[in-house]
Design a protein around this motif. Structure first.
Motif, mmCIF file in Angstrom:
data_model
loop_
_atom_site.group_PDB
_atom_site.id
_atom_site.type_symbol
_atom_site.label_atom_id
_atom_site.label_comp_id
_atom_site.label_asym_id
_atom_site.label_seq_id
_atom_site.Cartn_x
_atom_site.Cartn_y
_atom_site.Cartn_z
ATOM 1 N N TYR A 71 41.532 48.246 78.461
ATOM 2 C CA TYR A 71 40.327 47.681 78.156
ATOM 3 C C TYR A 71 40.023 46.674 79.575
ATOM 4 O O TYR A 71 40.708 46.537 80.427
ATOM 5 N N GLY A 72 38.641 46.343 79.735
ATOM 6 C CA GLY A 72 38.315 45.614 80.702
ATOM 7 C C GLY A 72 37.862 44.389 80.111
ATOM 8 O O GLY A 72 37.525 44.167 78.788
ATOM 9 N N VAL A 73 38.336 43.351 80.745
ATOM 10 C CA VAL A 73 38.040 41.937 80.261
ATOM 11 C C VAL A 73 37.252 41.143 81.227
ATOM 12 O O VAL A 73 37.702 41.246 82.506
ATOM 13 N N CYS A 74 35.969 40.551 80.968
ATOM 14 C CA CYS A 74 35.418 39.984 81.941
ATOM 15 C C CYS A 74 34.897 38.689 81.545
ATOM 16 O O CYS A 74 34.704 38.236 80.411
ATOM 17 N N VAL A 75 34.748 37.618 82.376
ATOM 18 C CA VAL A 75 33.921 36.465 82.291
ATOM 19 C C VAL A 75 32.471 36.504 82.784
ATOM 20 O O VAL A 75 32.265 37.170 83.731
ATOM 21 N N VAL A 109 33.639 48.409 82.987
ATOM 22 C CA VAL A 109 32.805 47.220 82.400
ATOM 23 C C VAL A 109 31.232 47.278 82.683
ATOM 24 O O VAL A 109 30.826 46.103 82.149
ATOM 25 N N THR A 110 30.677 48.346 83.313
ATOM 26 C CA THR A 110 29.322 48.166 83.328
ATOM 27 C C THR A 110 28.701 48.748 82.168
ATOM 28 O O THR A 110 28.210 50.072 82.398
ATOM 29 N N LYS A 111 28.841 48.122 81.160
ATOM 30 C CA LYS A 111 28.269 48.420 79.874
ATOM 31 C C LYS A 111 27.354 47.206 78.988
ATOM 32 O O LYS A 111 27.672 46.215 79.769
ATOM 33 N N GLN A 112 26.524 47.598 78.212
ATOM 34 C CA GLN A 112 25.805 46.505 77.483
ATOM 35 C C GLN A 112 26.915 45.555 76.634
ATOM 36 O O GLN A 112 28.177 46.267 76.297
ATOM 37 N N VAL A 113 26.604 44.548 76.383
ATOM 38 C CA VAL A 113 27.327 43.604 75.395
ATOM 39 C C VAL A 113 26.724 43.391 74.342
ATOM 40 O O VAL A 113 25.835 42.815 74.272
#
Length: 196
Positions: A125-129, A166-170
């Motif tokens: 999983y990627g987790v980003c702020v 992580v370069t995906k829509q949210v």
């Protein structure tokens, strides 16, 4: 092996040292609200993600970190955490993973522990702020596996905010004022004891 709750408190204390005034009074379980709470994404912030631990009181993996607000600032500003499962085309940023800064002052800081993956999760999983216009300002790769006895474990390492994971829509949820994931029928309120 240390108690996970003690470890979470130790991490929060360390983050509070790095980010003075970062642990807000709202660190305790809050009353659930059904209505959206107004807030604004901080236009400028820096952040750090440290580690991901299994919450001892619930069924969530909790990612710990901290964020600091920078100029320009907005009233009611905050950051949002997003989770990006490998192999999925979008990430999710549930409303309970919004964290508000304690003031609109530059340098205002906020430590956090956020429920980022369910206990049953495995894989990468990627987790980003997120801050600004849903911009990824700090990310980590979290790999969840199970040991030989079936106990889930998480390994956390830094990840470039432009990494393909992580370069995906949210898909973003509505913030209702709580930092706790919703409960399932029959479960006690506050299923994430280390979320703050």
């Amino acid at each position: 092996m240390r108690n996970p709750r003690h470890r979470a408190v130790t991490i929060a204390a360390a983050l509070a040292t790095l980010f003075p005034g970062a642990v807000p009074a709202a660190a305790q379980p809050a009353a659930r609200q059904a209505e959206p709470v107004p807030w604004a994404m901080a236009p400028c912030a820096t952040a750090h993600l440290s580690e991901t631990e299994l919450d001892p009181d619930g069924s969530w993996f909790v990612t710990f970190g901290g964020a600091v607000q920078c100029v320009p600032v907005v009233s009611g500003g905050g950051i949002r955490l997003a989770t990006y499962p490998a192999g999925e085309s979008t990430g999710t940023a549930p409303g309970y993973n919004v964290r508000l800064f304690p003031s609109a002052d530059p340098g205002a800081s906020r430590a956090f522990g956020a429920a980022t993956m369910p206990r049953r999760a495995t894989g990468e999983y990627g987790v980003c702020v997120l801050a600004g216009d849903d911009s990824r300002i700090s990310c980590a790769r979290v790999t969840i596996s199970k040991d030989s006895s079936g106990v889930p474990r998480a390994a956390t390492e830094p990840l470039d905010p432009d990494a393909p994971l992580v370069t995906k829509q949210v898909v973003a949820g509505t913030y209702t004022g709580t930092v706790h994931p919703p409960t399932r029928p029959g479960n006690p309120v506050g299923v994430c004891g280390t979320c703050f």
